[in-house]
Design a protein around this motif. Structure first.
Motif, mmCIF file in Angstrom:
data_model
loop_
_atom_site.group_PDB
_atom_site.id
_atom_site.type_symbol
_atom_site.label_atom_id
_atom_site.label_comp_id
_atom_site.label_asym_id
_atom_site.label_seq_id
_atom_site.Cartn_x
_atom_site.Cartn_y
_atom_site.Cartn_z
ATOM 1 N N PHE A 152 28.431 34.546 39.611
ATOM 2 C CA PHE A 152 29.063 35.159 39.156
ATOM 3 C C PHE A 152 30.367 35.417 40.397
ATOM 4 C CE2 PHE A 152 28.192 39.303 40.395
ATOM 5 C CZ PHE A 152 26.543 39.599 40.347
ATOM 6 N N GLY A 153 31.377 36.035 40.606
ATOM 7 C CA GLY A 153 31.970 37.129 41.307
ATOM 8 C C GLY A 153 32.040 35.816 42.973
ATOM 9 N N TYR A 154 32.165 35.909 43.567
ATOM 10 C CA TYR A 154 31.663 35.013 44.703
ATOM 11 C C TYR A 154 30.654 34.495 45.309
ATOM 12 C CZ TYR A 154 35.171 38.884 46.348
ATOM 13 O OH TYR A 154 35.796 39.539 45.771
ATOM 14 N N ASP A 155 30.123 34.170 44.488
ATOM 15 C CA ASP A 155 29.022 33.145 43.879
ATOM 16 C C ASP A 155 29.460 31.189 44.809
ATOM 17 O OD1 ASP A 155 26.592 34.496 44.099
ATOM 18 O OD2 ASP A 155 26.546 34.448 42.036
ATOM 19 N N PRO A 156 30.506 31.212 44.226
ATOM 20 C CA PRO A 156 30.935 29.782 44.199
ATOM 21 C C PRO A 156 31.521 29.007 45.502
ATOM 22 C CG PRO A 156 32.177 30.768 42.184
ATOM 23 C CD PRO A 156 31.040 31.697 42.700
ATOM 24 N N VAL A 157 31.976 30.255 46.525
ATOM 25 C CA VAL A 157 32.100 31.036 47.761
ATOM 26 C C VAL A 157 31.164 30.632 49.072
ATOM 27 C CG1 VAL A 157 34.745 30.641 47.030
ATOM 28 C CG2 VAL A 157 34.091 32.460 47.963
ATOM 29 N N PHE A 158 30.067 30.505 48.288
ATOM 30 C CA PHE A 158 29.442 31.686 49.721
ATOM 31 C C PHE A 158 28.537 30.822 49.533
ATOM 32 C CE2 PHE A 158 25.163 34.478 51.012
ATOM 33 C CZ PHE A 158 26.053 35.090 52.256
ATOM 34 N N TYR A 159 28.361 29.639 50.836
ATOM 35 C CA TYR A 159 27.196 29.340 51.392
ATOM 36 C C TYR A 159 26.343 29.446 51.663
ATOM 37 C CZ TYR A 159 25.917 24.589 53.246
ATOM 38 O OH TYR A 159 25.064 23.499 54.246
ATOM 39 N N VAL A 160 24.820 29.111 51.503
ATOM 40 C CA VAL A 160 23.187 29.566 52.234
ATOM 41 C C VAL A 160 23.203 28.546 52.623
ATOM 42 C CG1 VAL A 160 21.500 30.630 51.841
ATOM 43 C CG2 VAL A 160 23.039 31.162 50.324
ATOM 44 N N PRO A 161 23.224 28.888 54.185
ATOM 45 C CA PRO A 161 22.589 27.587 54.952
ATOM 46 C C PRO A 161 21.823 27.119 55.022
ATOM 47 C CG PRO A 161 24.157 29.292 56.667
ATOM 48 C CD PRO A 161 23.910 29.677 55.783
ATOM 49 N N GLU A 162 20.366 27.907 55.238
ATOM 50 C CA GLU A 162 18.849 27.451 54.751
ATOM 51 C C GLU A 162 19.194 26.564 54.241
ATOM 52 O OE1 GLU A 162 20.242 30.880 55.321
ATOM 53 O OE2 GLU A 162 19.583 30.648 56.688
ATOM 54 N N TYR A 163 19.770 26.765 52.715
ATOM 55 C CA TYR A 163 19.168 25.471 51.395
ATOM 56 C C TYR A 163 20.501 24.826 50.936
ATOM 57 C CZ TYR A 163 15.864 28.556 49.107
ATOM 58 O OH TYR A 163 14.446 29.444 49.406
ATOM 59 N N GLY A 164 21.702 25.174 51.974
ATOM 60 C CA GLY A 164 22.446 23.916 51.825
ATOM 61 C C GLY A 164 22.998 23.537 50.594
ATOM 62 N N LYS A 165 23.432 25.088 50.809
ATOM 63 C CA LYS A 165 24.129 25.041 49.126
ATOM 64 C C LYS A 165 24.592 26.401 48.605
ATOM 65 C CE LYS A 165 21.295 22.048 46.103
ATOM 66 N NZ LYS A 165 19.965 22.394 45.096
ATOM 67 N N THR A 166 26.144 26.554 47.898
ATOM 68 C CA THR A 166 26.177 28.072 47.132
ATOM 69 C C THR A 166 25.965 28.832 46.193
ATOM 70 O OG1 THR A 166 27.423 27.576 45.725
ATOM 71 C CG2 THR A 166 28.852 27.222 47.401
ATOM 72 N N PHE A 167 25.975 30.367 46.286
ATOM 73 C CA PHE A 167 24.942 31.145 45.762
ATOM 74 C C PHE A 167 24.797 30.055 44.451
ATOM 75 C CE2 PHE A 167 24.132 35.323 47.919
ATOM 76 C CZ PHE A 167 22.801 35.237 47.660
ATOM 77 N N ALA A 168 26.472 29.656 43.976
ATOM 78 C CA ALA A 168 26.554 29.442 42.487
ATOM 79 C C ALA A 168 25.928 27.835 42.221
ATOM 80 C CB ALA A 168 28.197 29.012 42.000
ATOM 81 N N GLU A 169 25.488 27.289 43.600
ATOM 82 C CA GLU A 169 24.577 26.015 43.219
ATOM 83 C C GLU A 169 23.247 26.284 43.130
ATOM 84 O OE1 GLU A 169 26.261 22.292 45.510
ATOM 85 O OE2 GLU A 169 26.083 24.275 46.752
ATOM 86 N N LEU A 170 22.835 27.561 43.528
ATOM 87 C CA LEU A 170 21.277 27.624 43.172
ATOM 88 C C LEU A 170 20.908 28.434 41.725
ATOM 89 C CD1 LEU A 170 20.986 29.805 46.451
ATOM 90 C CD2 LEU A 170 20.170 27.236 46.545
ATOM 91 N N SER A 171 19.584 28.282 41.555
ATOM 92 C CA SER A 171 19.298 28.282 40.171
ATOM 93 C C SER A 171 18.721 30.090 40.480
ATOM 94 C CB SER A 171 17.542 28.038 40.027
ATOM 95 O OG SER A 171 16.950 28.660 40.968
ATOM 96 N N CYS A 172 19.338 30.753 38.948
ATOM 97 C CA CYS A 172 18.314 32.300 39.504
ATOM 98 C C CYS A 172 17.522 32.781 39.901
ATOM 99 C CB CYS A 172 19.147 33.189 37.955
ATOM 100 S SG CYS A 172 18.211 32.253 36.381
ATOM 101 N N GLU A 173 16.551 32.002 39.621
ATOM 102 C CA GLU A 173 14.730 32.233 40.443
ATOM 103 C C GLU A 173 15.667 32.389 42.042
ATOM 104 O OE1 GLU A 173 15.598 29.831 37.544
ATOM 105 O OE2 GLU A 173 14.727 30.926 36.568
ATOM 106 N N ILE A 174 15.622 30.712 41.973
ATOM 107 C CA ILE A 174 16.286 30.978 44.058
ATOM 108 C C ILE A 174 16.643 31.559 44.106
ATOM 109 C CG2 ILE A 174 16.471 29.320 46.130
ATOM 110 C CD1 ILE A 174 15.425 27.620 44.802
ATOM 111 N N LYS A 175 18.147 32.326 44.076
ATOM 112 C CA LYS A 175 19.488 33.291 44.630
ATOM 113 C C LYS A 175 18.278 35.099 44.285
ATOM 114 C CE LYS A 175 23.019 35.781 43.349
ATOM 115 N NZ LYS A 175 24.668 36.636 42.695
ATOM 116 N N ASN A 176 17.234 34.688 42.434
ATOM 117 C CA ASN A 176 17.031 36.154 42.958
ATOM 118 C C ASN A 176 16.025 36.446 43.936
ATOM 119 O OD1 ASN A 176 18.665 37.258 41.567
ATOM 120 N ND2 ASN A 176 17.378 36.378 39.543
#
Ligand code: ITT
Ligand code: NA
Length: 198
Positions: A152-176
């Protein structure tokens, strides 16, 4: 053992419930009380706003309460939107409006200047006026366009370098398992376990 989860944001409600699921405690969601008035978030910091939300709920329900105040802090924008993250593009704006505004503000900003962090402060308040605070932070960068559909929110624009993905591309398990909210809530678990009289 019960605690009121004082958030009106259903996404935050789900994430917090999931992260705290191994605690031996009944979590009462705010969604059970749609008429409970939203706290006026007029503090100058995430800490003040989280504390205010938790204290008001603890007083109102006469139960322990926990509240979350979170924000996206973008370095190029000197920490904005920060405490104004929910209403960055205006009162009652959508997540989409916020993301559009953020991407426009960073339109010609080069890669190396697009650093940002998410920060969460969780407040735990008792009906007799005790208060505990815990925080969590995750560093990343702001993409040039939205990517991914989860979260939700800014997840689709927030990129996590360690995973090479945005928060919105990560499963909720991984985000959490790695988010700002998860870090703060791991500290909260320790606080709650130490409360004998909950
Ligand atoms: P409550 O106050 O009822 O808890 P809220 O949505 O108003 O709900 P905040 O005041 O903490 O919550 O606003 C934070 C905003 O920051 C939120 O609305 C989102 O836009 C954004 N945000 C917070 N956590 C986020 C996350 O994990 N991923 C993406 N965006 C997030
Ligand atoms: Na809010």
């Amino acid at each position: 053992k019960e605690i009121v989860l004082a958030t009106k944001n259903r996404h935050k409600n789900e994430e917090i419930k999931s992260i705290l699921k191994d605690l031996d405690i009944k979590i009462i969601p705010m969604t059970s009380f749609p008429d409970y008035p939203a706290t006026i978030e007029d503090g100058a910091t995430l800490e003040e706003n989280a504390a205010k939300k938790a204290r008001e709920a603890a007083e109102f329900f006469k139960k322990w309460a926990i509240a979350d105040d979170s924000g996206l802090e973008v370095d190029y924008l000197n920490g904005s939107p920060g405490i104004y993250s929910a209403r960055y593009a205006g009162r009652n704006c959508s997540y989409d409006d916020n993301n559009k505004k953020l991407l426009a503000e960073l339109k010609n900003v080069p890669e190396e200047k697009r650093t940002a962090n998410f920060r969460t402060v969780i407040a735990v308040a008792s009906p007799d006026g005790r208060l505990f605070l815990a925080d969590g932070k995750i560093f990343g960068t702001i993409k040039r366009h939205t990517v991914g559909i989860d979260g939700f929110g800014y997840d689709p624009v927030f990129y996590v370098p360690e995973y090479g993905k945005t928060f919105a591309e990560l499963s909720c398990e991984i985000k959490n398992s790695l988010s700002h909210r998860a870090e703060a809530l791991q500290k909260v678990k320790k606080i709650i376990k130490n409360l004998s009289n909950l």
